[in-house]
Design a protein around this motif. Structure first.
Motif, PDB file in Angstrom:
ATOM      1  N   ASN A  77      22.074  47.379  25.240  1.00 38.31           N
ATOM      2  CA  ASN A  77      23.269  47.783  24.659  1.00 38.31           C
ATOM      3  C   ASN A  77      24.482  47.520  25.434  1.00 38.31           C
ATOM      4  O   ASN A  77      24.189  48.099  26.821  1.00 38.31           O
ATOM      5  CB  ASN A  77      23.694  49.048  24.312  1.00 38.31           C
ATOM      6  CG  ASN A  77      22.368  48.878  22.397  1.00 38.31           C
ATOM      7  OD1 ASN A  77      22.714  47.952  21.568  1.00 38.31           O
ATOM      8  ND2 ASN A  77      21.711  49.669  22.615  1.00 38.31           N
ATOM      9  N   VAL A  78      25.648  47.299  24.898  1.00 33.47           N
ATOM     10  CA  VAL A  78      26.826  47.603  25.621  1.00 33.47           C
ATOM     11  C   VAL A  78      27.620  49.809  26.223  1.00 33.47           C
ATOM     12  O   VAL A  78      27.273  50.167  25.227  1.00 33.47           O
ATOM     13  CB  VAL A  78      28.116  47.252  25.239  1.00 33.47           C
ATOM     14  CG1 VAL A  78      29.371  47.831  26.728  1.00 33.47           C
ATOM     15  CG2 VAL A  78      27.599  45.692  25.389  1.00 33.47           C
ATOM     16  N   TYR A  79      27.328  49.481  27.572  1.00 33.46           N
ATOM     17  CA  TYR A  79      27.783  51.499  27.879  1.00 33.46           C
ATOM     18  C   TYR A  79      28.992  51.090  28.748  1.00 33.46           C
ATOM     19  O   TYR A  79      29.257  50.377  29.344  1.00 33.46           O
ATOM     20  CB  TYR A  79      26.584  51.812  28.936  1.00 33.46           C
ATOM     21  CG  TYR A  79      25.548  52.191  28.003  1.00 33.46           C
ATOM     22  CD1 TYR A  79      24.769  53.083  27.457  1.00 33.46           C
ATOM     23  CD2 TYR A  79      24.434  50.651  27.199  1.00 33.46           C
ATOM     24  CE1 TYR A  79      24.095  53.724  26.736  1.00 33.46           C
ATOM     25  CE2 TYR A  79      23.785  51.620  26.834  1.00 33.46           C
ATOM     26  CZ  TYR A  79      23.053  52.990  26.558  1.00 33.46           C
ATOM     27  OH  TYR A  79      21.952  53.003  25.837  1.00 33.46           O
TER      28      TYR A  79
ATOM     29  N   LYS B 104      27.184  55.076  25.548  1.00 34.31           N
ATOM     30  CA  LYS B 104      27.636  54.137  24.748  1.00 34.31           C
ATOM     31  C   LYS B 104      28.331  54.163  24.316  1.00 34.31           C
ATOM     32  O   LYS B 104      29.334  54.976  23.667  1.00 34.31           O
ATOM     33  CB  LYS B 104      26.152  54.140  23.543  1.00 34.31           C
ATOM     34  CG  LYS B 104      25.554  52.762  23.033  1.00 34.31           C
ATOM     35  CD  LYS B 104      24.601  53.023  21.528  1.00 34.31           C
ATOM     36  CE  LYS B 104      24.496  52.609  20.533  1.00 34.31           C
ATOM     37  NZ  LYS B 104      23.446  53.088  20.127  1.00 34.31           N
ATOM     38  N   LEU B 105      28.976  52.997  23.731  1.00 34.40           N
ATOM     39  CA  LEU B 105      30.238  52.495  23.329  1.00 34.40           C
ATOM     40  C   LEU B 105      29.751  51.591  21.830  1.00 34.40           C
ATOM     41  O   LEU B 105      30.704  52.426  20.753  1.00 34.40           O
ATOM     42  CB  LEU B 105      31.194  51.213  24.006  1.00 34.40           C
ATOM     43  CG  LEU B 105      30.926  51.558  25.528  1.00 34.40           C
ATOM     44  CD1 LEU B 105      32.203  50.211  26.148  1.00 34.40           C
ATOM     45  CD2 LEU B 105      32.053  53.342  25.450  1.00 34.40           C
TER      46      LEU B 105
ATOM     47  N   ALA C 224      37.098  47.937  26.200  1.00 34.68           N
ATOM     48  CA  ALA C 224      36.157  49.150  25.258  1.00 34.68           C
ATOM     49  C   ALA C 224      36.564  49.036  23.380  1.00 34.68           C
ATOM     50  O   ALA C 224      35.612  48.517  23.405  1.00 34.68           O
ATOM     51  CB  ALA C 224      36.512  50.541  25.847  1.00 34.68           C
ATOM     52  N   ARG C 225      37.181  48.421  23.293  1.00 32.42           N
ATOM     53  CA  ARG C 225      37.313  48.904  21.576  1.00 32.42           C
ATOM     54  C   ARG C 225      36.805  46.880  21.491  1.00 32.42           C
ATOM     55  O   ARG C 225      36.336  47.513  20.354  1.00 32.42           O
ATOM     56  CB  ARG C 225      39.437  47.848  21.796  1.00 32.42           C
ATOM     57  CG  ARG C 225      39.984  49.169  22.036  1.00 32.42           C
ATOM     58  CD  ARG C 225      41.309  48.808  20.687  1.00 32.42           C
ATOM     59  NE  ARG C 225      42.669  50.202  20.741  1.00 32.42           N
ATOM     60  CZ  ARG C 225      43.300  49.762  22.163  1.00 32.42           C
ATOM     61  NH1 ARG C 225      43.270  49.570  23.265  1.00 32.42           N
ATOM     62  NH2 ARG C 225      44.214  51.299  21.554  1.00 32.42           N
ATOM     63  N   LEU C 226      36.863  46.211  22.507  1.00 30.74           N
ATOM     64  CA  LEU C 226      35.568  44.902  21.772  1.00 30.74           C
ATOM     65  C   LEU C 226      34.265  45.924  21.412  1.00 30.74           C
ATOM     66  O   LEU C 226      33.365  45.555  20.986  1.00 30.74           O
ATOM     67  CB  LEU C 226      36.383  43.984  22.697  1.00 30.74           C
ATOM     68  CG  LEU C 226      37.510  42.835  22.100  1.00 30.74           C
ATOM     69  CD1 LEU C 226      37.495  41.897  23.594  1.00 30.74           C
ATOM     70  CD2 LEU C 226      37.114  42.753  20.853  1.00 30.74           C
ATOM     71  N   ALA C 227      33.577  46.284  22.213  1.00 31.00           N
ATOM     72  CA  ALA C 227      32.458  46.530  22.749  1.00 31.00           C
ATOM     73  C   ALA C 227      32.314  47.886  21.521  1.00 31.00           C
ATOM     74  O   ALA C 227      31.512  47.791  20.992  1.00 31.00           O
ATOM     75  CB  ALA C 227      31.807  47.720  23.895  1.00 31.00           C
ATOM     76  N   ASP C 228      32.614  48.500  21.095  1.00 30.52           N
ATOM     77  CA  ASP C 228      33.061  49.859  20.188  1.00 30.52           C
ATOM     78  C   ASP C 228      32.826  49.069  18.977  1.00 30.52           C
ATOM     79  O   ASP C 228      32.322  49.232  17.925  1.00 30.52           O
ATOM     80  CB  ASP C 228      34.786  51.020  20.127  1.00 30.52           C
ATOM     81  CG  ASP C 228      34.232  51.424  19.087  1.00 30.52           C
ATOM     82  OD1 ASP C 228      33.309  52.104  18.634  1.00 30.52           O
ATOM     83  OD2 ASP C 228      35.048  51.864  18.003  1.00 30.52           O
TER      84      ASP C 228
ATOM     85  N   LYS D 245      32.337  59.880  19.969  1.00 26.00           N
ATOM     86  CA  LYS D 245      31.647  60.443  19.110  1.00 26.00           C
ATOM     87  C   LYS D 245      29.945  61.770  19.566  1.00 26.00           C
ATOM     88  O   LYS D 245      30.070  63.256  19.548  1.00 26.00           O
ATOM     89  CB  LYS D 245      30.851  60.248  17.699  1.00 26.00           C
ATOM     90  CG  LYS D 245      31.862  59.126  17.207  1.00 26.00           C
ATOM     91  CD  LYS D 245      31.660  58.638  16.054  1.00 26.00           C
ATOM     92  CE  LYS D 245      33.075  57.107  16.028  1.00 26.00           C
ATOM     93  NZ  LYS D 245      32.596  56.097  14.807  1.00 26.00           N
ATOM     94  N   ASP D 246      29.670  60.747  20.685  1.00 25.56           N
ATOM     95  CA  ASP D 246      28.680  60.625  21.197  1.00 25.56           C
ATOM     96  C   ASP D 246      27.431  60.628  22.321  1.00 25.56           C
ATOM     97  O   ASP D 246      27.655  60.168  22.487  1.00 25.56           O
ATOM     98  CB  ASP D 246      27.199  61.204  20.110  1.00 25.56           C
ATOM     99  CG  ASP D 246      25.843  61.873  20.887  1.00 25.56           C
ATOM    100  OD1 ASP D 246      25.794  63.078  20.655  1.00 25.56           O
ATOM    101  OD2 ASP D 246      24.662  60.600  20.272  1.00 25.56           O
ATOM    102  N   PRO D 247      28.037  62.177  23.290  1.00 23.55           N
ATOM    103  CA  PRO D 247      28.437  63.648  23.415  1.00 23.55           C
ATOM    104  C   PRO D 247      29.965  63.969  22.887  1.00 23.55           C
ATOM    105  O   PRO D 247      30.361  62.589  22.713  1.00 23.55           O
ATOM    106  CB  PRO D 247      27.809  63.354  24.450  1.00 23.55           C
ATOM    107  CG  PRO D 247      28.566  62.474  25.659  1.00 23.55           C
ATOM    108  CD  PRO D 247      27.834  61.345  24.722  1.00 23.55           C
ATOM    109  N   ALA D 248      29.789  65.027  22.394  1.00 26.98           N
ATOM    110  CA  ALA D 248      31.508  65.553  22.160  1.00 26.98           C
ATOM    111  C   ALA D 248      32.356  65.400  23.445  1.00 26.98           C
ATOM    112  O   ALA D 248      32.401  66.856  23.811  1.00 26.98           O
ATOM    113  CB  ALA D 248      31.598  66.465  21.579  1.00 26.98           C
ATOM    114  N   VAL D 249      32.550  64.345  24.285  1.00 24.84           N
ATOM    115  CA  VAL D 249      33.614  63.879  25.023  1.00 24.84           C
ATOM    116  C   VAL D 249      35.044  63.217  24.588  1.00 24.84           C
ATOM    117  O   VAL D 249      34.736  62.733  24.753  1.00 24.84           O
ATOM    118  CB  VAL D 249      32.912  64.077  26.010  1.00 24.84           C
ATOM    119  CG1 VAL D 249      31.340  64.947  26.396  1.00 24.84           C
ATOM    120  CG2 VAL D 249      32.417  62.362  26.114  1.00 24.84           C
ATOM    121  N   ASP D 250      35.805  64.067  25.644  1.00 21.03           N
ATOM    122  CA  ASP D 250      36.916  62.842  26.054  1.00 21.03           C
ATOM    123  C   ASP D 250      37.306  62.339  27.891  1.00 21.03           C
ATOM    124  O   ASP D 250      36.674  63.522  28.544  1.00 21.03           O
ATOM    125  CB  ASP D 250      38.293  63.864  25.880  1.00 21.03           C
ATOM    126  CG  ASP D 250      38.904  64.240  24.708  1.00 21.03           C
ATOM    127  OD1 ASP D 250      37.681  64.084  23.695  1.00 21.03           O
ATOM    128  OD2 ASP D 250      39.655  64.955  24.341  1.00 21.03           O
TER     129      ASP D 250
END
Length: 421
Positions: A44-46, A61-62, A107-111, A84-89
């Protein structure tokens, strides 16, 4: 995809436990790449964050895991990725704005789970210690052999000195250093300054001592340097004049013009209201502009200039009778403070109006006047004055303009009366 920046990972659960974040990021390398997922036996993409304390990195994980992007300040090199998981900014700052935009796009594409072949992925491996060092803010290069030809300059630099490197022009890499506050290019062979120097929006000190400059660009006088430049050193160059709009650099505090070939100072030098230190020794100045009287200096050095010995009877007559209609109209525009500009008047008329002179009677003259020079003690404009000549004098001639014959005659009468007394 890798990004060097400051990173702070904030848990959104901290307030629940009555805890606060430390509010300070650490220097880090943030990467996007593939990593085997033990639970699914697939890659997976991280996103991996490596810091000086954790060079092996922490992975996040993204795919379907980004709740929101905060990009209000992306042009300043700042953004936040909410997971979302973990709940971090994940708060990113002090990044190059263009690199940050590319990183967020990846990052958007990976999400979204895009095809990994379309993603600029990196290998998720531990980083070197030098990759997570604190931002370099100061760099000094004083020999040609140390000048970086292949490597780039650290974009975070705030002070850069490149001296004794025989540069014949300004390296364009310097002009991309958006945080630069002090640029010292002294003791080189630079002949011309590119107008793009004016794009350095934070520049407050520009040191060009001992180069081969023959002109100072008017474009620089109209750039963002108007709002930032406080120290300008143009000493030991080949300047014969400065542009009329030089006095738009109204934040100047310290101006060095020693050892040039200047035959005059800018007409509106008195508009440099914040100027406190003026050094113009060893030039070819014969007289100072009338606006010089408006200065309020702490230190003034005009030694070694071939100043004239003023005689009120020596004058330049530039009057005609009657005055041309254009002169009368120009005087009215100036005295009544009527707005004007290149959209309303031809450019040459705007230049004439900008160089309007003030007579002793308080009225204005533009292109038609009588000009002479009067002696002024320089202590009237400066607390400390370096002697003007070897005889110990602190007087210098200053231009004086008269709008009419009657004003000039009255001036001569007053001068003769003072001479008799």
């Amino acid at each position: 995809m890798k990004l060097q920046c400051d990173v702070e990972v904030l848990s959104r659960l901290l307030p629940t436990y009555g805890m606060k974040s430390r509010g300070k990021g650490s220097r880090a390398v943030v990467s996007i790449g593939k990593h085997p997922d033990k639970s699914s036996q697939r890659s997976n993409v991280y996103m991996m964050i490596c810091t000086a304390k954790d060079r092996t990195g922490s992975k996040y994980k993204l795919k379907d895991n980004i709740e929101k992007f905060f990009t209000w300040f992306v042009e300043e090199g700042k953004a936040t990725v909410r997971l979302k998981d973990p709940a971090v900014d994940i708060c990113l700052s002090k990044a190059d704005a263009n690199s940050l935009k590319s990183f967020l796009a990846a990052a958007r594409l990976a999400d979204r789970g895009s095809d990994t072949s379309s993603l600029p992925l990196s290998t998720l491996t531990p980083v070197r210690a030098r990759d997570v060092e604190q931002l370099k803010k100061k760099l000094t290069i004083v020999s040609r052999k140390d000048y970086p030809l292949a490597s780039s300059l650290p974009y975070s630099l705030e002070q850069l000195q490149v001296s004794y490197c025989k540069l014949s022009r300004v390296d364009m890499r310097m002009l991309s250093l958006k945080a630069l506050r002090r640029l010292d290019l002294s003791n080189n062979h630079i002949k011309k300054l590119p107008a793009t120097v004016g794009n350095l929006a934070c520049l407050s000190e520009l040191i060009l001592h001992n180069n081969h400059l023959e002109a100072f660009s008017e474009a620089l006088c109209l750039s963002t340097l108007q709002r930032t430049l406080q120290v300008l050193d143009l000493s030991q160059n080949r300047l014969r004049s400065l542009p009329a709009r030089f006095c738009q650099l109204r934040e100047l505090v310290n101006l060095k013009l020693d050892d040039n070939k200047l035959v005059c100072l800018p007409f509106h030098v008195g508009r440099l209201a914040k100027l406190r230190f003026l050094f113009a020794a060893h030039n070819q100045l014969t007289v100072l502009p009338c606006d010089f009287r408006k200065l309020s200096l702490e230190n003034l050095d005009l030694f070694g200039n071939p100043f004239l010995h003023p005689n009120p009877l020596d004058h330049t007559m530039q009057l005609s009778f009657p005055l041309p209609l254009q002169e009368l109209a120009s005087r009215a525009v100036t005295e009544l403070r009527i707005p004007y500009g290149p959209r309303l008047l031809p450019a040459h008329l705007c230049r004439d109006l900008e160089s309007a002179k003030t007579c002793e009677c308080g009225r204005v003259c533009v292109s038609f006047y009588i000009e002479t020079a009067v002696r002024m003690n320089l202590h009237q404009v400066s607390h400390t004055v370096v002697l003007v000549d070897d005889m110990g004098g602190t007087d210098a001639p200053v231009q004086q303009h008269f709008c009419s014959l009657s004003c000039y005659s009255e001036f001569l009468d007053n001068s003769l009366q003072r001479g008799v007394k």
